[in-house]
Write a protein that holds these residues in place. Structure first.
Motif, PDB file in Angstrom:
ATOM      1  N   GLY A  78       0.806  -1.213   0.000  1.00  0.00           N
ATOM      2  CA  GLY A  78       0.000   0.000   0.000  1.00  0.00           C
ATOM      3  C   GLY A  78       0.833   1.254   0.000  1.00  0.00           C
ATOM      4  O   GLY A  78       0.328   2.354  -0.222  1.00  0.00           O
ATOM      5  N   GLY A  79       2.101   1.099   0.210  1.00  0.00           N
ATOM      6  CA  GLY A  79       2.985   2.250   0.233  1.00  0.00           C
ATOM      7  C   GLY A  79       2.974   3.019  -1.070  1.00  0.00           C
ATOM      8  O   GLY A  79       3.123   4.237  -1.090  1.00  0.00           O
ATOM      9  N   CYS A  80       2.809   2.318  -2.163  1.00  0.00           N
ATOM     10  CA  CYS A  80       2.810   2.986  -3.463  1.00  0.00           C
ATOM     11  C   CYS A  80       1.611   3.915  -3.595  1.00  0.00           C
ATOM     12  O   CYS A  80       1.715   5.040  -4.081  1.00  0.00           O
ATOM     13  N   ASP A  81       0.443   3.413  -3.166  1.00  0.00           N
ATOM     14  CA  ASP A  81      -0.748   4.263  -3.197  1.00  0.00           C
ATOM     15  C   ASP A  81      -0.549   5.478  -2.306  1.00  0.00           C
ATOM     16  O   ASP A  81      -0.895   6.597  -2.665  1.00  0.00           O
ATOM     17  N   VAL A  82       0.015   5.225  -1.153  1.00  0.00           N
ATOM     18  CA  VAL A  82       0.260   6.337  -0.236  1.00  0.00           C
ATOM     19  C   VAL A  82       1.211   7.340  -0.876  1.00  0.00           C
ATOM     20  O   VAL A  82       1.059   8.546  -0.722  1.00  0.00           O
ATOM     21  N   VAL A  84       1.384   8.170  -3.892  1.00  0.00           N
ATOM     22  CA  VAL A  84       0.639   9.036  -4.818  1.00  0.00           C
ATOM     23  C   VAL A  84      -0.126  10.089  -4.019  1.00  0.00           C
ATOM     24  O   VAL A  84      -0.100  11.287  -4.331  1.00  0.00           O
ATOM     25  N   LEU A  85      -0.754   9.615  -2.957  1.00  0.00           N
ATOM     26  CA  LEU A  85      -1.494  10.553  -2.111  1.00  0.00           C
ATOM     27  C   LEU A  85      -0.560  11.576  -1.483  1.00  0.00           C
ATOM     28  O   LEU A  85      -0.931  12.704  -1.230  1.00  0.00           O
ATOM     29  N   ASP A  86       0.664  11.146  -1.291  1.00  0.00           N
ATOM     30  CA  ASP A  86       1.640  11.943  -0.571  1.00  0.00           C
ATOM     31  C   ASP A  86       2.239  13.048  -1.444  1.00  0.00           C
ATOM     32  O   ASP A  86       3.154  13.731  -1.045  1.00  0.00           O
ATOM     33  N   SER A  87       1.692  13.189  -2.649  1.00  0.00           N
ATOM     34  CA  SER A  87       2.334  14.119  -3.561  1.00  0.00           C
ATOM     35  C   SER A  87       1.887  15.561  -3.360  1.00  0.00           C
ATOM     36  O   SER A  87       1.982  16.382  -4.257  1.00  0.00           O
ATOM     37  N   GLU A  89       0.408  19.094  -3.190  1.00  0.00           N
ATOM     38  CA  GLU A  89      -0.505  19.807  -4.097  1.00  0.00           C
ATOM     39  C   GLU A  89      -0.517  19.204  -5.498  1.00  0.00           C
ATOM     40  O   GLU A  89      -1.422  19.418  -6.270  1.00  0.00           O
ATOM     41  N   LYS A  90       0.484  18.415  -5.786  1.00  0.00           N
ATOM     42  CA  LYS A  90       0.551  17.810  -7.111  1.00  0.00           C
ATOM     43  C   LYS A  90      -0.643  16.884  -7.351  1.00  0.00           C
ATOM     44  O   LYS A  90      -1.083  16.690  -8.483  1.00  0.00           O
ATOM     45  N   VAL A  91      -1.133  16.321  -6.254  1.00  0.00           N
ATOM     46  CA  VAL A  91      -2.268  15.412  -6.397  1.00  0.00           C
ATOM     47  C   VAL A  91      -3.469  16.182  -6.968  1.00  0.00           C
ATOM     48  O   VAL A  91      -4.295  15.630  -7.671  1.00  0.00           O
ATOM     49  N   LEU A  92      -3.511  17.489  -6.683  1.00  0.00           N
ATOM     50  CA  LEU A  92      -4.586  18.307  -7.237  1.00  0.00           C
ATOM     51  C   LEU A  92      -4.394  18.452  -8.744  1.00  0.00           C
ATOM     52  O   LEU A  92      -5.338  18.427  -9.514  1.00  0.00           O
ATOM     53  N   ASN A  93      -3.113  18.628  -9.144  1.00  0.00           N
ATOM     54  CA  ASN A  93      -2.831  18.694 -10.576  1.00  0.00           C
ATOM     55  C   ASN A  93      -3.322  17.435 -11.269  1.00  0.00           C
ATOM     56  O   ASN A  93      -3.842  17.468 -12.370  1.00  0.00           O
ATOM     57  N   VAL A  94      -3.119  16.340 -10.556  1.00  0.00           N
ATOM     58  CA  VAL A  94      -3.562  15.073 -11.128  1.00  0.00           C
ATOM     59  C   VAL A  94      -5.056  15.148 -11.374  1.00  0.00           C
ATOM     60  O   VAL A  94      -5.550  14.819 -12.461  1.00  0.00           O
ATOM     61  N   GLY A  95      -5.737  15.623 -10.382  1.00  0.00           N
ATOM     62  CA  GLY A  95      -7.183  15.737 -10.528  1.00  0.00           C
ATOM     63  C   GLY A  95      -7.560  16.681 -11.662  1.00  0.00           C
ATOM     64  O   GLY A  95      -8.530  16.448 -12.375  1.00  0.00           O
ATOM     65  N   ALA A  96      -6.772  17.733 -11.841  1.00  0.00           N
ATOM     66  CA  ALA A  96      -7.104  18.728 -12.860  1.00  0.00           C
ATOM     67  C   ALA A  96      -6.887  18.200 -14.272  1.00  0.00           C
ATOM     68  O   ALA A  96      -7.610  18.539 -15.187  1.00  0.00           O
ATOM     69  N   MET A  97      -5.897  17.385 -14.415  1.00  0.00           N
ATOM     70  CA  MET A  97      -5.594  16.971 -15.789  1.00  0.00           C
ATOM     71  C   MET A  97      -6.146  15.597 -16.115  1.00  0.00           C
ATOM     72  O   MET A  97      -6.165  15.204 -17.265  1.00  0.00           O
ATOM     73  N   ALA A  98      -6.550  14.851 -15.087  1.00  0.00           N
ATOM     74  CA  ALA A  98      -6.962  13.488 -15.364  1.00  0.00           C
ATOM     75  C   ALA A  98      -8.292  13.159 -14.719  1.00  0.00           C
ATOM     76  O   ALA A  98      -8.584  13.593 -13.615  1.00  0.00           O
ATOM     77  N   GLU A 242       8.974  12.940  -7.030  1.00  0.00           N
ATOM     78  CA  GLU A 242       9.517  13.572  -8.243  1.00  0.00           C
ATOM     79  C   GLU A 242       9.286  12.670  -9.452  1.00  0.00           C
ATOM     80  O   GLU A 242       8.911  13.136 -10.521  1.00  0.00           O
ATOM     81  N   THR A 243       9.498  11.420  -9.236  1.00  0.00           N
ATOM     82  CA  THR A 243       9.356  10.495 -10.357  1.00  0.00           C
ATOM     83  C   THR A 243       7.913  10.452 -10.837  1.00  0.00           C
ATOM     84  O   THR A 243       7.649  10.451 -12.040  1.00  0.00           O
ATOM     85  N   LEU A 244       6.999  10.411  -9.882  1.00  0.00           N
ATOM     86  CA  LEU A 244       5.594  10.393 -10.258  1.00  0.00           C
ATOM     87  C   LEU A 244       5.273  11.631 -11.082  1.00  0.00           C
ATOM     88  O   LEU A 244       4.621  11.547 -12.136  1.00  0.00           O
ATOM     89  N   GLY A 245       5.751  12.785 -10.611  1.00  0.00           N
ATOM     90  CA  GLY A 245       5.523  14.043 -11.322  1.00  0.00           C
ATOM     91  C   GLY A 245       6.074  13.976 -12.733  1.00  0.00           C
ATOM     92  O   GLY A 245       5.412  14.356 -13.703  1.00  0.00           O
ATOM     93  N   GLN A 246       7.263  13.454 -12.837  1.00  0.00           N
ATOM     94  CA  GLN A 246       7.896  13.353 -14.158  1.00  0.00           C
ATOM     95  C   GLN A 246       7.077  12.479 -15.089  1.00  0.00           C
ATOM     96  O   GLN A 246       6.882  12.794 -16.259  1.00  0.00           O
ATOM     97  N   LEU A 247       6.599  11.394 -14.524  1.00  0.00           N
ATOM     98  CA  LEU A 247       5.827  10.459 -15.331  1.00  0.00           C
ATOM     99  C   LEU A 247       4.572  11.134 -15.862  1.00  0.00           C
ATOM    100  O   LEU A 247       4.274  11.101 -17.061  1.00  0.00           O
ATOM    101  N   LEU A 248       3.819  11.771 -14.949  1.00  0.00           N
ATOM    102  CA  LEU A 248       2.553  12.377 -15.366  1.00  0.00           C
ATOM    103  C   LEU A 248       2.805  13.532 -16.317  1.00  0.00           C
ATOM    104  O   LEU A 248       2.102  13.692 -17.315  1.00  0.00           O
ATOM    105  N   ASP A 249       3.826  14.318 -16.033  1.00  0.00           N
ATOM    106  CA  ASP A 249       4.168  15.427 -16.927  1.00  0.00           C
ATOM    107  C   ASP A 249       4.426  14.913 -18.333  1.00  0.00           C
ATOM    108  O   ASP A 249       4.009  15.518 -19.322  1.00  0.00           O
TER     109      ASP A 249
END
Lengths: 404, 1005, 139
Positions: A78-82, A84-87, A89-98, A242-249
């Motif tokens: 479950g750490g991986c899910d966490v 993502v949640l742990d990102s 304000e970026k998690v909001l970006n996720v919501g905005a673009m996806a 950072e990696t998650l951000g890079q991936l989504l970007d």
């Protein structure tokens, strides 16, 4: 090119020559396939801001302007899910673009809904965790069918991770279930109290309310790419934000600007070289006289942990994490996996470790037993050196002499 | 213009001399009277004491000779005239007509198959088989081309036939061929014409020529040989049946006063007979008896070989048994040997086959050649030399090596030949000397990114492989494998024509990888690599499958399984070959100086020979003066005082500007590698040198027996020699006791020199005082070669010999008498003495040798002497390149042998230091810096300190010194990041082999 | 297990054990055909990964032959090899392999007979142990 290198790494022209199986590999010796079984990172310099000429995108822009994102949790902690949640304000970006079409831990979205979607309508699925049971397998196959891109997110999805150490249990799933439901102290108490009741969960059972099923537990835990085709890998336990951000970007840049995606199979957010490059510690000794646990050592903050007797997998593990562990005095345990020059992470580490033991005066005359004694100071080598990559090991599960 | 050198004789002696000269960049003409080089050695089956296959170790050298850019092989040619003088000879060479154009003939053998004129005795097989009028001398002949025997060819004799001309598709036949003469300008000449075998026809008492089942040792050698007439199956000539009992009769033609027999000992027969007996035993369960006078196993590890023959193989040794005659049962053709047993009783035994161990004679035509060359022959008809100048003939500029100067074994011959080439080179190398330009190979094709196109040759090796492995099916199978575009079988992959075919096929079929399935890469890989280069392919794009040594030979009774295995091995080799990459060796600068450790006769000889070619030498002596143990010698050799000779040598060394003598010097360390050593002495000297020679000698054994040191009557052989020389020796009753400190339980070897020393002293004593009673207590008298004359002389002057049992303890001594059981009399014999001379042997001084050995990583044999790279063909080389050994450090030996070996070591060192650059091995470790972060695991496990961690642009990287790297690959396995690779043994290459081995069911298909 | 023919991968160092294997050939010492030799320059070049690869491809046994202690052509390569192989053996045991399936032995260039003996004994050992316990396709 550790953290900021992602963009320059990401948009690489796919070099067909390199990507094709090397011409030198005969059919009788599929060595090249072996070398790239961890998925190769292919690096070539191109301008990140320019779409690659002649590139025909494999993906179209999604309807409604938003990409569709699925996040799935297979056999993992479950750490991986966490993460993502742990990102923040970026998690909001996720919501905005996806549009998040599925994310069991945080959003609604049923299996049935996914089944009803058209094939390929999910832009990207991030799947964390290894594949350990029938449900995992069913879900990842389903997501593969519905997704244009599938990302193995986290070390378990990439290499099997810690769950894959279950592969070393000789009796497989049967022994696991037996141990958990019959042998552990609490189970034992239950067994004694209710000797007539079934103790081990059944995969199917009829109850007054109807027919119930549970997924079958597999004998062998697999990495994601041992079950479905995987486009990208994001190693880490868990991956860094950072990696998650890079991936989504990268996905967004591709969808909206047509910027080419990195070559299929790329390990996102990793460097080419090892953790040692990012680790600020200094090496001097380059030999191991005695193995120590971190708690046994008053760790010198500047010296290489290996020089202090602590088994660190950094020299065999690809970088990109920023050496977070070694900076705080914990040895690298290898969650990013090996470099793309290595076929077996565990063997490459333990061979190096064995090579660091100095030659003794008595070596010319001593018996093999003496050497075995010395090497026995390393406890549980299989568990230690293969902690994250058991599914990807050459021998990926335990065996039993004298037939199964 | 720089003159060439001329080597006469293409046996192992001539081959080695040519190769050394050629490797020192001097052009060589190698003139051989036979149609092929190879001499006697290429007719041998095995060689003692390692039982190496003779052809296997020799053919690479033959091919090296044929392929060497600096060697012009002139086979079927003879030297007929020599004009001029040292440094400027004009030599006329007569080329005999072959009637076949050398350059056109491919050796295909079609003409031979069609030739109608048969049944001509085949000289190569000593007449055991026949050949045709047109013939190829033998399968591994160099050059491997046909020739016509004009004495039998019907076309040449009476103009009727011409079939071979019609058959030859190359138009190579030329019936009008004429004898030609060519004049060569050479600076020096090496006569290496070898020996001929004694004519066994003179052994009338043994029935050779009359009895079917009496054969000579050389005929037997061919019978044993897998490439011989019976493919190695030993049969009685009378009925073709396998013999049950074989007798070997020693000293046939040697050690006898009989008419047409020779007085000297032929030096090698004891060992070769033992070898033949051992090899025979390995083939079949046979009873084998050897009849001999003394067993002369004086060479390196010979004694252990003899012991093994008796103990392990159960070969029966009849010591001191002289065979009076052999009789044949006319019905059964069985042979009865009548002999005197060790108790002196006449007795007899029956055998199926009798092998005569025939001796070595001066070569055929020696007198004529001596006349042409203007050199002297000795009383036995061999080339005249002296103890102090063992490699020099009586004419300056003409050198000699090998059996032409005396009967001798192969290692001694090889060392001498190297030595003669050092001496010959000195006449050629002067200030105007221009080294030969390196061999130019065709440009190498670019294989980068190209799909592999593999050519596969599967060798039958005569019947060595073909009799067990189904070679055609292996070749056919290879042709079905991916990337294989050409696959064929071949009779001898190493033969000249196949090598040429490989080169040609690379072009014709555009091959970019070559695989040969034959014997072991340890001996033959270099040969095939050259063939690849000739074809314009990088030599590292070659791979070998070992289907002989490691397949057909060890699975002889399982042809099917062996064939399957051969297919697997070929598949594995191809799988790896596909992934091979072209490699280039690094160019390493060479320090053109040498270090010689040890300033005795050997070391001084080596130093002088190196300096004679203009290179600086550091001569290191631990004592305060040069000369070594020879300073104690007081005897004469060839009428010259040894001491005078040694002093002369010291003067020459001291007056030579190129030799820097370090006295009272101890070597501290010799770090470095070939071409780049550092000679570090304890006095702080640190001199760069390119090569190192160990000539540290070996001390005399210090006796603990016979109260030596406390009993005034007891002295060593050397002390006896000194007393005689000083005129102080006046004892009446003298006993010499042989093998003190040799041939016992703790020292297994024979010290080689003690018999001769004892005889020399004994003769002196008897000559000075004919009334003196001199007795020599011995196990065997080992006066090999012309030293036998001393044995004869000693008997003549009345020295008594008492042979005691070799297993018995040393003779007893009570202060007044020496007692031993006399094997000849069969009784205890007591001799009153007022002097006991101990023939104390030579001790190895292992500890001292080990100190030096560790510095340059060379091995020491179990007897405590240095262990050379190969006992037969590399007697002065070490496996560690650039380090050489000579003299007693290698093994006990006589002074002339030390001198010859000293020159030999000089020659070997010159092949290194005469060049400004060496090219390193291609198989070294290399770092992929893209993956390296300088973790240093590799650095710690490199034994050669070839790896250092360096900072490059602020990043730590591993760095490999290709010159220091020996290519073991230890660091490659250690590397955790996959940055380190071993060229030629890359991970993917080894993985490919593993996969190819296992991805198929056992046995392929 | 009468018809079980083991598949054995044998790594030989170039200098001692490969030469020893050649020596066995020169002496015509007969032995079972079940093994295939892969030549490396030194026993220290044999990466445990190569051994694991051989087992993963179905080898029933793996042998690594090198120079005797103190005789290594590369001074101490065999000392490194024995450490790595000791650790590898622990790993194999953890997997459940009988450690006898992996053999490290020293054979010198002159020990053709020892080579023969080593091969014969190892083939017997593996025949007694039976086929590799690694079963493909068992999920």
């Amino acid at each position: 090119m550790s953290k900021m290198g992602f963009f320059s790494n990401l948009f690489k022209k796919k070099d067909k020559k390199k990507d094709a199986a090397p011409a030198a590999a005969p059919a009788a010796a599929p060595a090249a396939a072996g070398a790239s079984s961890m998925g190769g990172s292919i690096y070539a310099e191109t301008d990140a801001n320019q779409p690659i000429p002649g590139y025909v995108p494999g993906l179209g822009a999604p309807e409604g302007g938003k990409i569709k994102l699925a996040i799935y949790w297979a056999a993992a902690c479950g750490g991986c899910d966490v993460s993502v949640l742990d990102s923040d304000e970026k998690v909001l970006n996720v919501g905005a673009m996806a549009d998040i079409v599925m994310w069991p831990v945080a959003a609604d979205g049923k299996e049935k809904d996914i089944e009803e979607m058209e094939d390929g309508s999910i832009t990207v699925s991030l799947i964390n965790g290894a594949v350990r049971n029938a449900e995992n397998e069913h879900m990842v196959r389903l997501l593969r069918q519905k997704s244009q891109l599938v990302v193995a997110y986290g070390s378990c999805a990439c290499f099997g991770g810690t769950p894959a150490l279950a592969n070393l249990i000789p009796g497989g799933s049967k022994e696991v279930l037996d141990y958990v439901y019959n042998q552990t102290p609490t189970s034992k108490a239950f067994c004694e109290a209710y000797p007539d009741k079934p103790h081990v969960p059944q995969t199917e059972i009829d109850v007054p309310e109807g027919h119930l099923t549970l997924p079958t537990l597999y004998n062998r835990v697999k990495s994601l790419d041992q079950v479905i085709d995987v486009d990208y890998y994001v190693p880490g336990c868990p991956p860094t934000q950072e990696t998650l951000g890079q991936l989504l970007d990268a996905v967004v840049a591709f969808v909206y600007k047509g910027v080419a995606l990195p070559p299929k199979g790329t390990h996102i957010g990793v460097t080419k070289r090892t953790l040692c490059e990012e680790c600020p510690r200094h090496k001097e000794n380059k030999r191991l006289d005695e193995i120590k646990e971190p708690y046994q050592v008053n760790i010198d903050p500047d010296k290489c942990l290996m020089d202090q007797g602590i088994l660190c997998l950094g020299a065999a593990t690809v970088g990109g994490c920023g050496a977070k562990c070694t900076r705080v005095g914990q040895p690298c345990r290898g969650c990013y996996g090996p470099t793309d020059k290595v076929t077996e992470h565990g063997a490459s580490v333990f061979t190096a470790v064995a090579s660091l033991f100095p030659i003794l005066e008595e070596d010319p005359t001593c018996k093999e037993d003496k050497i075995i004694d010395i090497m026995s100071s390393i406890k549980d080598p299989l568990g230690y050196f293969y902690a994250y990559t058991m599914s990807k090991a050459l021998i990926a599960r335990s065996v039993k002499e004298g037939g199964q | 213009m720089t003159k060439s050198a001329l080597v006469i004789g293409g046996g192992i002696a001539g081959i080695q001399a040519s190769l050394d000269l050629a490797d020192r960049d001097i052009h060589v003409y190698l003139v051989e009277k036979d149609p092929t080089i190879g001499g006697k050695m290429c007719r041998l089956d095995k060689t003692f004491p390692t039982n190496d296959c003779s052809a296997c170790i020799l053919s690479p050298k033959m091919a090296d000779c044929a392929g060497h850019p600096n060697i012009t092989v002139m086979s079927y040619s003879e030297v007929v005239k020599v004009d001029g003088e040292a440094g400027d000879f004009k030599v006329t060479v007569k080329k005999k007509p072959r009637y076949v154009k050398l350059k056109e003939c491919t050796g295909c053998g079609d003409c031979v198959a069609k030739c109608p004129t048969k049944n001509i005795p085949d000289q190569f097989e000593y007449g055991l088989t026949t050949r045709k009028a047109i013939y190829i001398p033998h399968a591994q002949a160099v050059p491997r081309v046909a020739l016509i025997d004009p004495n039998y060819c019907k076309m040449i004799l009476n103009g009727k036939c011409g079939i071979c001309e019609k058959t030859c598709k190359k138009g190579a036949i030329n019936y009008a061929d004429k004898e030609e003469e060519e004049v060569l300008e050479v600076g020096s000449i090496i006569a290496a014409v070898g020996f001929q075998l004694w004519d066994a026809g003179y052994a009338t008492e043994y029935g050779y020529g009359r009895y079917d089942n009496v054969v000579t040792s050389m005929e037997y050698e061919r019978m044993m040989c897998a490439s011989g007439p019976d493919h190695g199956h030993i049969k009685c000539p009378s009925n073709g049946e396998a013999p049950q009992k074989i007798a070997f009769i020693q000293c046939c033609g040697s050690r006898s006063e009989k008419k047409n027999w020779k007085k000297y000992c032929s030096s090698v027969c004891c060992m070769y007979a033992t070898k033949q007996a051992i090899i025979t035993k390995e083939h079949a369960q046979v009873q084998e008896d050897i009849f001999f006078m003394d067993i002369r196993s004086y060479g390196k590890e010979f004694e252990a070989y003899i012991k093994r023959a008796q103990g392990q193989y159960g070969i029966i040794m009849h010591r001191g048994a002289r065979v009076s005659n052999v009789e044949e049962d006319p019905e059964t053709k069985k042979l009865t040997i009548n002999y005197t047993d060790k108790d002196g009783n006449g007795t007899s035994a029956e055998y199926d086959l009798v092998v005569l161990s025939i001796g070595l004679n001066p070569p055929e035509g020696a007198e004529e050649l001596a006349k042409v060359l203007g050199i002297g022959l000795n009383e036995y008809g061999f080339c005249e030399t002296s103890v102090f100048k063992p490699l020099e003939t009586t004419r300056p500029g003409i050198l000699v090596s090998g059996a032409f100067s005396a009967p001798k074994d192969i290692p001694t011959t090889v060392a001498e030949s190297s030595g003669a080439s050092a001496k010959a080179g000195a006449y050629i190398v002067d200030e105007n000397f221009e080294p030969c330009a390196p061999k130019q190979y065709p440009a190498e094709k670019d294989v980068a990114g190209k799909e592999p196109r593999v050519g596969v040759w599967v060798c039958e090796c005569g019947i060595n492989i073909g009799a067990t492995v189904d070679v055609p099916s292996v070749a056919a199978y290879a042709g079905t494998l991916p990337h294989v575009v050409y696959a064929t079988k071949t009779m001898y992959a190493c033969a000249q024509d196949t090598l040429q075919a490989i080169s040609a096929a690379i072009k014709e079929h555009d091959l970019n990888r070559v695989v040969v399935a034959s014997c072991t890469p340890r001996t033959h890989e270099p040969l095939f690599r050259i063939a690849c280069r000739e074809g314009g392919l990088n030599q590292y794009l070659f791979n070998m499958a070992n289907i002989r040594d490691q397949c057909s030979w060890i699975h002889m009774h399982e042809p099917e399984a062996a064939t399957k295995k051969a297919k697997d091995l070929v598949r594995m080799a191809i799988a790896k070959a596909c992934l091979l990459e072209p490699l280039e060796g690094a160019k390493i600068p060479v320090t053109q100086k040498a270090a010689v450790i040890g300033g005795g006769i050997t070391g001084m000889t080596t130093a002088l020979d190196i300096a004679a070619q203009g290179f600086e030498v550091h001569l290191v002596e631990r004592e305060g003066q040069l000369g070594g143990q020879a300073l104690n010698f007081r005897h004469k050799e060839n009428g010259v005082d040894t001491l005078e000779f040694v002093k002369g040598l010291i003067d020459k060394v001291n007056s030579n500007n190129l030799i820097k003598v370090h006295l009272n010097a101890k070597v501290k360390d010799i770090p470095g590698f070939v071409g780049n050593f550092n000679l570090q002495l304890e006095d702080g000297t640190d001199e760069p040198v390119g090569a190192v020679i160990f000539a540290v000698g070996a001390p005399a054994y210090k006796p603990t027996e016979y109260n030596y040191g406390s009993d005034a009557k007891v002295m060593t052989g050397l002390e006896c020699e000194q007393a005689i020389a000083d005129g102080k020796f006046n004892k009446k009753n003298v006993a010499f006791i042989q093998c003190v400190g040799s041939r016992n339980e703790s020292v297994g070897y024979c010290s080689r020199v003690c018999c001769t020393t004892a005889l020399r002293n004994a003769i002196q004593i008897k000559l000075a005082d004919p009334t003196a009673n001199v007795t020599i207590f011995h196990k065997d008298i080992r006066t090999y070669g012309f030293r036998e004359e001393m044995y004869r002389k000693a008997s003549e002057v009345g020295v008594r010999f008492l042979r005691y049992d070799e297993e018995a303890p040393l003779p007893a001594y009570d202060g007044n008498t020496v007692t031993a059981f006399d094997l000849t009399l069969g009784a205890d014999v007591s001799v009153p003495v007022d002097c006991v001379v101990l023939s104390n042997g030579i001790a190895p001084a292992r500890e001292e040798k080990e100190e030096l050995a560790k510095m340059v990583k060379v091995p020491i044999s179990k007897d405590g002497f240095y262990f050379e790279a190969h006992q037969k063909l590399r007697p002065v080389d070490f496996a560690t390149e650039g380090v050489y050994v000579a003299g007693l450090a290698h093994w006990p030996k006589h002074m002339d042998e030390c001198i010859a070996q000293g020159s030999g070591a000089a020659s070997r060192a010159l092949t290194i230091i005469s060049k400004k650059f060496l090219t390193s091995e291609g198989i070294v470790a290399s770092v992929n810096e893209d993956y390296c972060d300088g973790c240093g695991v590799c650095e710690g496990c490199c034994e050669y300190k070839a790896i250092t961690i360096v900072s490059k642009d602020g990043k730590l990287k591993s760095n490999v010194n290709a010159g220091l790297c020996k290519g073991c690959g230890c660091c490659v396995a250690a590397c955790p990041s996959g940055a380190m690779e071993q060229k030629g043994f890359k991970n993917i290459q080894i993985q490919a082999e593993i996969d190819a081995c296992l991805d198929y069911p056992v046995g392929g298909e | 297990m009468a018809d079980f023919e083991p598949r054995i991968v044998t790594f030989c160092c170039n200098w001692c054990s490969y030469a020893g294997a050649d020596g066995a050939g020169v002496a015509r010492l007969q032995m079972p055909t079940n093994f295939r030799i892969i030549r490396t320059m030194c026993s220290a070049r044999v990466d445990p990964e190569h051994v694991l690869r051989a087992f993963s491809k179905g080898a029933d046994g793996v042998m690594i032959l090198g120079c005797h202690p103190a005789d290594c052509h590369y001074i101490g390569g065999n000392y490194r090899a024995r450490r790595r192989i000791a650790l590898l053996r622990m790993v194999l045991e953890q997997y459940g392999f009988d450690p006898r399936r992996l053999k490290l032995e020293w054979v010198s260039a002159s020990e053709g007979e020892k080579f023969q003996k080593t091969i014969c004994e190892f083939v017997d050992t593996i025949k007694a142990l039976g086929p590799t316990p690694l079963v493909k396709g068992d999920e």
